[in-house]
Design an enzyme around this catalytic site. Structure first.
Site, short mmCIF file in Angstrom:
data_model
loop_
_atom_site.label_atom_id
_atom_site.label_comp_id
_atom_site.label_asym_id
_atom_site.label_seq_id
_atom_site.Cartn_x
_atom_site.Cartn_y
_atom_site.Cartn_z
N GLU A 27 0.85 -1.19 0.00
CA GLU A 27 0.00 0.00 0.00
C GLU A 27 0.88 1.24 0.00
O GLU A 27 1.92 1.28 0.68
CB GLU A 27 -0.88 -0.01 1.24
CG GLU A 27 -1.81 1.20 1.36
CD GLU A 27 -2.53 1.27 2.70
OE1 GLU A 27 -3.60 1.90 2.77
OE2 GLU A 27 -2.01 0.67 3.69
N LYS A 130 -10.43 0.76 -1.06
CA LYS A 130 -10.34 0.54 0.39
C LYS A 130 -11.55 1.14 1.09
O LYS A 130 -11.91 2.30 0.87
CB LYS A 130 -9.05 1.17 0.92
CG LYS A 130 -8.79 0.95 2.40
CD LYS A 130 -7.46 1.59 2.79
CE LYS A 130 -7.12 1.37 4.26
NZ LYS A 130 -5.82 2.00 4.62
N CYS A 163 -4.74 -3.04 4.12
CA CYS A 163 -4.32 -2.57 5.44
C CYS A 163 -5.43 -2.64 6.51
O CYS A 163 -5.79 -3.71 6.95
CB CYS A 163 -3.74 -1.16 5.33
SG CYS A 163 -2.63 -0.75 6.71
#
Length: 462
Positions: A27, A130, A163
């Site tokens: 990321e 995300k 993440c």
């Protein structure tokens, strides 16, 4: 971004030379982080939805303007005959074609933290935005969580997440409950001891949910970002830099079994691997001090000290010190209780302080997580108030059995030894009544932390 792409080119060639079929980058690996919504604008490209159109940026560069980064990644995959997963910022117009009724940001555009996947011929095959942002003012939260997968000829289906997503039900557990057993995880993970070091948590989640996890983390010493790995239910490899180590990349390559049950290729998990998985998670001998007890009868477990409260990652844990060479401890946090049976295997003259703690409640630092946690920790100093602070080194080894009665089936076991070494849990068992047992012995190094990290996903938003 071009300089970082030059590094990606070198690593893609190295991975292909070693026979890799898919390569995952971290990321923020191309553009960095700590942007404002305005300052990131020059780094944005508009990434088409592969579910709506077929596009190969390498062979059709004229189809979409201002897509230089996408074109380089596509050609990288094509040149090396390898699948490539990268993370980059995406700009989408309002309203979204996939959600025309959604409200628009005030500046009239969507900005997303985005995973993209290129097939080995350069075709763009997946795009994931995300959903669970971590202090990312430059990006928007998508109107709806996306559950994105793609198929490969060499391993079947993969799911995508980024993440902070991994701590939440959507998309991570939603993918697992759909039967997706291979997850790809670009991350920029701030290691947070004692419970949430990257390799510690990712290994425990992979084992507990029975999935393969391809995790690529950034390396940034002043943010304590380190720790990438390839984790399967049966085995793992990882690299974890230590504080002060050179900030250089590390390419991990491993051959792993295919877990997708619908894959029609040649390589699936063998019977030997399946048996190994079953043996390492087999029930342990009944320790006999957990079955019928609750926090109302704590006196049934002998104890030579009193409990105290200390904060661990901003949560008020109820702790009790391990004052003896061996013994039993029970701690309660509300109606949630944890048991520990332990034996110290001290090294030299070490008199390190250890404590056993419990917490049940809503963790609210950086996001709302409903937790039930049992944790054995090496304290940072000789005062009990230091218990719960981050520690990276320890000398004392312990044999122990840890038990708790959890209100969730999602309990992640971990044992972390000195110098950020993952110890493979010897025995881990979950019973139908919610009792969870972690048994470990014969440590290779001193114990930093051991925990049962329970996620009560269903309570996160209540």
């Amino acid at each position: 971004m071009q300089k970082n792409l030059d590094i990606y080119e070198v690593q893609a060639a190295r991975a292909a030379q070693q026979g890799a079929q898919i390569l995952v980058f971290p990321e923020d690996g191309l553009h960095g982080f700590n942007f404002t919504r305005t300052s990131i604008v020059g780094y944005l490209e508009t990434i088409p939805d592969p579910q709506q159109e077929s596009w190969n940026p390498c062979t059709e560069p004229e189809k979409h303007d201002n897509t230089e980064v996408l074109q380089r990644l596509s050609c990288m995959a094509r040149r090396n005959n390898i699948y490539i997963v990268a993370n980059m910022p995406d700009r989408q117009p309002c309203p979204l074609s996939t959600d025309p009724t959604s409200s628009c940001p005030s500046d009239g555009r969507w900005q997303f933290n985005t995973n993209i996947v290129f097939r080995s011929d350069g075709l763009l095959v997946a795009r994931y935005h995300k959903y669970n942002l971590f202090h990312e003012e430059s990006f928007d939260t998508p109107p709806q969580p996306e559950i994105i997968t793609f198929d490969s000829p060499f391993a079947g289906k993969f799911g995508l997440l980024i993440c902070f997503d991994i701590l939440f039900y959507k998309p991570t557990i939603a993918l697992v409950e759909k039967g997706v057993r291979q997850l790809i995880f670009p991350t920029a993970w701030f290691n947070t001891l004692p419970l949430l070091d990257s390799v510690q948590y990712l290994r425990s989640l992979s084992r507990s949910t029975n999935v393969t996890l391809l995790a690529a983390n950034l390396r940034l010493d002043n943010k304590n970002m380190a720790g990438s790995g390839i984790y399967t239910p049966f085995s793992f490899i990882y690299h974890h830099s230590k504080r002060g180590d050179p900030e250089e990349g590390k390419l991990l390559v491993a051959r792993v079994p295919v877990l997708d049950p619908e894959w029609s290729g040649q390589r699936v998990a063998t019977e030997e691997e399946k048996l190994e998985s079953e043996s390492t998670s087999s029930p342990v001998t009944d320790s006999g001090f957990c079955h019928s007890e609750s926090c109302s009868d704590a006196s049934s477990v002998p104890s030579s000290s009193v409990t105290f409260t200390s904060f661990m990652i901003a949560d008020p844990f109820t702790f009790e010190l391990l004052n003896e060479k061996e013994g039993r401890v029970k701690v309660c946090n509300g109606s949630f209780y944890c048991h520990l049976q332990y034996k110290r295997i001290s090294q030299g003259d070490s008199e390190e302080l250890y404590a056993f703690g419990a917490f049940a409640g809503l963790h609210t630092l950086d996001g709302d997580l409903s937790l039930q946690v049992c944790a054995l920790v090496h304290c940072a100093g000789s005062d009990p108030s230091s218990c719960g602070q981050g520690v990276e080194e320890a000398e004392t080894k312990l044999d122990f059995v840890m038990e708790g009665e959890f209100g969730t089936r999602y309990v992640y076991p971990s044992v972390l030894a000195s110098q950020m070494v993952i110890e493979e849990v010897k025995h881990f068992d979950k019973s139908a009544d919610g009792r969870v047992t972690l048994k470990h012995s014969d440590m290779t190094a001193g114990l930093v932390t051991a925990c049962l990290y329970g996620r009560m996903y269903h309570l996160d938003h209540e």
